[in-house]
Design an enzyme around this catalytic site. Structure first.
Site, PDB file in Angstrom:
ATOM      1  N   LYS A  13      -0.651 -25.255  17.042  1.00 16.93           N
ATOM      2  CA  LYS A  13       0.300 -25.626  15.988  1.00 16.93           C
ATOM      3  C   LYS A  13       0.648 -24.431  15.117  1.00 16.93           C
ATOM      4  CE  LYS A  13      -2.510 -28.605  14.078  1.00 16.93           C
ATOM      5  NZ  LYS A  13      -3.707 -28.456  14.940  1.00 16.93           N
ATOM      6  N   ARG A  88      -2.175 -35.746   8.488  1.00 21.99           N
ATOM      7  CA  ARG A  88      -3.273 -35.863   9.438  1.00 21.99           C
ATOM      8  C   ARG A  88      -3.872 -37.260   9.430  1.00 21.99           C
ATOM      9  NH1 ARG A  88      -4.912 -30.371   9.706  1.00 21.99           N
ATOM     10  NH2 ARG A  88      -6.537 -30.042  11.236  1.00 21.99           N
ATOM     11  N   ARG A 127     -10.564 -17.778  19.443  1.00 19.48           N
ATOM     12  CA  ARG A 127      -9.578 -17.477  18.389  1.00 19.48           C
ATOM     13  C   ARG A 127     -10.151 -16.489  17.383  1.00 19.48           C
ATOM     14  NH1 ARG A 127      -6.937 -22.166  15.095  1.00 19.48           N
ATOM     15  NH2 ARG A 127      -9.100 -22.822  14.923  1.00 19.48           N
ATOM     16  N   ARG A 160     -13.260 -18.116  12.599  1.00 13.67           N
ATOM     17  CA  ARG A 160     -13.300 -19.052  11.470  1.00 13.67           C
ATOM     18  C   ARG A 160     -14.636 -19.796  11.431  1.00 13.67           C
ATOM     19  NH1 ARG A 160      -7.749 -22.377  11.735  1.00 13.67           N
ATOM     20  NH2 ARG A 160      -9.196 -24.116  11.563  1.00 13.67           N
ATOM     21  N   ARG A 171     -14.478 -31.915  14.948  1.00 14.53           N
ATOM     22  CA  ARG A 171     -13.035 -31.847  14.623  1.00 14.53           C
ATOM     23  C   ARG A 171     -12.216 -32.624  15.647  1.00 14.53           C
ATOM     24  NH1 ARG A 171     -12.147 -25.687  14.292  1.00 14.53           N
ATOM     25  NH2 ARG A 171      -9.977 -26.193  13.860  1.00 14.53           N
TER      26      ARG A 171
HETATM   27  P1  AP5 Z   1      -3.730 -22.045  16.801  1.00 11.08           P
HETATM   28  O1  AP5 Z   1      -2.263 -21.807  16.790  1.00 11.08           O
HETATM   29  O2  AP5 Z   1      -4.567 -21.344  15.817  1.00 11.08           O
HETATM   30  O3  AP5 Z   1      -4.029 -23.628  16.826  1.00 11.08           O
HETATM   31  P2  AP5 Z   1      -3.880 -24.749  15.694  1.00 11.08           P
HETATM   32  O4  AP5 Z   1      -3.322 -25.947  16.363  1.00 11.08           O
HETATM   33  O5  AP5 Z   1      -3.199 -24.211  14.499  1.00 11.08           O
HETATM   34  O6  AP5 Z   1      -5.431 -25.003  15.447  1.00 11.08           O
HETATM   35  P3  AP5 Z   1      -6.255 -25.121  14.091  1.00 11.08           P
HETATM   36  O7  AP5 Z   1      -7.720 -24.988  14.492  1.00 11.08           O
HETATM   37  O8  AP5 Z   1      -5.740 -24.220  13.040  1.00 11.08           O
HETATM   38  O9  AP5 Z   1      -5.974 -26.570  13.758  1.00 11.08           O
HETATM   39  P4  AP5 Z   1      -6.744 -27.463  12.868  1.00 11.08           P
HETATM   40  O10 AP5 Z   1      -5.775 -28.557  12.881  1.00 11.08           O
HETATM   41  O11 AP5 Z   1      -8.125 -27.832  13.246  1.00 11.08           O
HETATM   42  O12 AP5 Z   1      -7.008 -26.556  11.571  1.00 11.08           O
HETATM   43  P5  AP5 Z   1      -6.335 -26.481  10.150  1.00 11.08           P
HETATM   44  O13 AP5 Z   1      -6.353 -25.104   9.693  1.00 11.08           O
HETATM   45  O14 AP5 Z   1      -5.054 -27.223  10.165  1.00 11.08           O
HETATM   46  O15 AP5 Z   1      -4.244 -21.727  18.303  1.00 11.08           O
HETATM   47  C1  AP5 Z   1      -5.609 -21.854  18.656  1.00 11.08           C
HETATM   48  C2  AP5 Z   1      -6.018 -20.685  19.575  1.00 11.08           C
HETATM   49  O16 AP5 Z   1      -5.330 -20.782  20.806  1.00 11.08           O
HETATM   50  C3  AP5 Z   1      -5.648 -19.307  18.996  1.00 11.08           C
HETATM   51  O17 AP5 Z   1      -6.645 -18.393  19.352  1.00 11.08           O
HETATM   52  C4  AP5 Z   1      -4.326 -18.977  19.665  1.00 11.08           C
HETATM   53  O18 AP5 Z   1      -4.127 -17.585  19.761  1.00 11.08           O
HETATM   54  C5  AP5 Z   1      -4.498 -19.631  21.024  1.00 11.08           C
HETATM   55  N1  AP5 Z   1      -3.247 -20.117  21.598  1.00 11.08           N
HETATM   56  C6  AP5 Z   1      -2.204 -20.680  20.943  1.00 11.08           C
HETATM   57  N2  AP5 Z   1      -1.227 -21.024  21.797  1.00 11.08           N
HETATM   58  C7  AP5 Z   1      -1.678 -20.693  23.041  1.00 11.08           C
HETATM   59  C8  AP5 Z   1      -1.130 -20.823  24.352  1.00 11.08           C
HETATM   60  N3  AP5 Z   1       0.070 -21.390  24.559  1.00 11.08           N
HETATM   61  N4  AP5 Z   1      -1.878 -20.397  25.399  1.00 11.08           N
HETATM   62  C9  AP5 Z   1      -3.109 -19.843  25.198  1.00 11.08           C
HETATM   63  N5  AP5 Z   1      -3.676 -19.681  23.987  1.00 11.08           N
HETATM   64  C10 AP5 Z   1      -2.974 -20.116  22.908  1.00 11.08           C
HETATM   65  O19 AP5 Z   1      -7.371 -27.336   9.288  1.00 11.08           O
HETATM   66  C11 AP5 Z   1      -8.694 -26.880   9.061  1.00 11.08           C
HETATM   67  C12 AP5 Z   1      -9.438 -27.918   8.245  1.00 11.08           C
HETATM   68  O20 AP5 Z   1      -8.802 -28.079   6.951  1.00 11.08           O
HETATM   69  C13 AP5 Z   1      -9.480 -29.333   8.823  1.00 11.08           C
HETATM   70  O21 AP5 Z   1     -10.521 -29.470   9.768  1.00 11.08           O
HETATM   71  C14 AP5 Z   1      -9.675 -30.152   7.563  1.00 11.08           C
HETATM   72  O22 AP5 Z   1     -11.011 -30.120   7.134  1.00 11.08           O
HETATM   73  C15 AP5 Z   1      -8.822 -29.424   6.531  1.00 11.08           C
HETATM   74  N6  AP5 Z   1      -7.443 -29.959   6.479  1.00 11.08           N
HETATM   75  C16 AP5 Z   1      -6.294 -29.279   6.769  1.00 11.08           C
HETATM   76  N7  AP5 Z   1      -5.217 -30.069   6.626  1.00 11.08           N
HETATM   77  C17 AP5 Z   1      -5.693 -31.292   6.248  1.00 11.08           C
HETATM   78  C18 AP5 Z   1      -5.073 -32.545   5.980  1.00 11.08           C
HETATM   79  N8  AP5 Z   1      -3.742 -32.709   6.078  1.00 11.08           N
HETATM   80  N9  AP5 Z   1      -5.868 -33.575   5.606  1.00 11.08           N
HETATM   81  C19 AP5 Z   1      -7.206 -33.422   5.496  1.00 11.08           C
HETATM   82  N10 AP5 Z   1      -7.859 -32.274   5.752  1.00 11.08           N
HETATM   83  C20 AP5 Z   1      -7.107 -31.220   6.130  1.00 11.08           C
HETATM   84 MG    MG Z   2      -3.837 -23.739  12.524  1.00 10.64          MG
END
Ligand code: AP5
Ligand code: MG
Length: 214
Positions: A13, A88, A127, A160, A171
């Site tokens: 994402k 979410r 990552r 991270r 997660r």
């Molecule tokens: P990346 O693009 O980093 O993936 P992502 O979907 O952004 O994954 P996140 O881990 O950031 O999502 P998340 O939803 O758990 O975390 P968030 O920060 O939102 O890609 C992942 C890896 O794959 C990278 O290494 C990338 O290079 C690689 N990659 C990408 N595309 C590729 C491809 N096509 N082919 C191969 N490799 C590829 O949230 C973190 C925490 O914050 C949550 O757990 C929660 O505690 C809190 N939080 C955030 N938002 C909320 C909310 N709305 N409500 C409640 N808690 C929340």
């Molecule tokens: Mg992300």
């Protein structure tokens, strides 16, 4: 243009949201990035969010909704935004809908980046994220030019805290339980588009621009 990026943790994402933001000139709004910035600055919000994030749990809706609404009320979001990691939960989606309705606005597309669970663990353990600008890389699939250094800003790349193997499974469990129901929610509204997130990053982006238009 108002877009929501849906998908499991590690689906890509953030990677795609940054590319969309660059191409269409709208801000990339990631609640995860906002929480991580607060953790880094040591704010009260950051301290509270960290207790949930480190366990792979969601930060409570009350807290999350407030920071998101404050962010999208800023001037740079007037022309639209890409939401990454919000909503979410169904209650978060309902609040967002209600707020947009008050303004006579709505979300254009919810893009569901579909990646099966077995790919996710490999992605997240490889990552590396920039401590400064939040840019993300993958040690095998999307390496930085210089190992451990961000291509964008030259700062350090780190694993991270919540990308440790024991946290990744919680997660994923939380995603299936609380976030996946949003797929039906946005399908019903007629704005869901599901794309294959296992393809190469550039091909995934091509599919997305095919949906959003040039
Ligand atoms: P990346 O693009 O980093 O993936 P992502 O979907 O952004 O994954 P996140 O881990 O950031 O999502 P998340 O939803 O758990 O975390 P968030 O920060 O939102 O890609 C992942 C890896 O794959 C990278 O290494 C990338 O290079 C690689 N990659 C990408 N595309 C590729 C491809 N096509 N082919 C191969 N490799 C590829 O949230 C973190 C925490 O914050 C949550 O757990 C929660 O505690 C809190 N939080 C955030 N938002 C909320 C909310 N709305 N409500 C409640 N808690 C929340
Ligand atoms: Mg992300």
């Amino acid at each position: 243009m108002k877009i929501i990026m849906l998908g499991a943790p590690g689906a890509g994402k953030g990677t795609q949201a940054k590319m969309i933001a660059d191409k269409y000139g709208v801000p990339h709004v990631s609640t995860g990035d906002i929480f991580r910035a607060n953790i880094k600055e040591g704010t009260e919000l950051g301290k509270e969010a960290k207790t949930y994030m480190d366990r792979g749990l969601l930060v409570p809706d009350e807290l999350t909704v407030k920071i998101l609404l404050d962010r999208v009320a800023k001037e740079d979001c007037k022309k639209g935004y890409i939401l990454d990691g919000f909503p979410r939960t169904i209650p978060q989606a309902q609040v967002l809908d209600a707020e947009l309705e008050k303004l006579g606005e709505g979300i254009d597309f919810a893009i569901n980046v579909d990646v099966p669970d077995n790919h996710i663990v490999e992605r997240m353990s490889g990552r590396r994220a920039c401590v400064e600008c939040g840019a993300t890389y993958h040690i095998v699939h999307i390496p930085s030019q210089k190992e451990g250094i961000c291509d964008r800003c030259g700062k350090e790349l780190v694993l991270r805290d919540d990308d440790k193997p024991e946290t990744i499974q919680s997660r994923l469990d939380v995603y299936h339980d609380q976030t996946q129901p949003l797929i039906a929610f946005y399908t019903e509204k007629g704005i869901l588009r599901t794309i294959d997130g296992t393809a190469d990053m550039k091909d995934v982006f091509k599919t997305i621009t095919g949906i959003l238009g040039e």
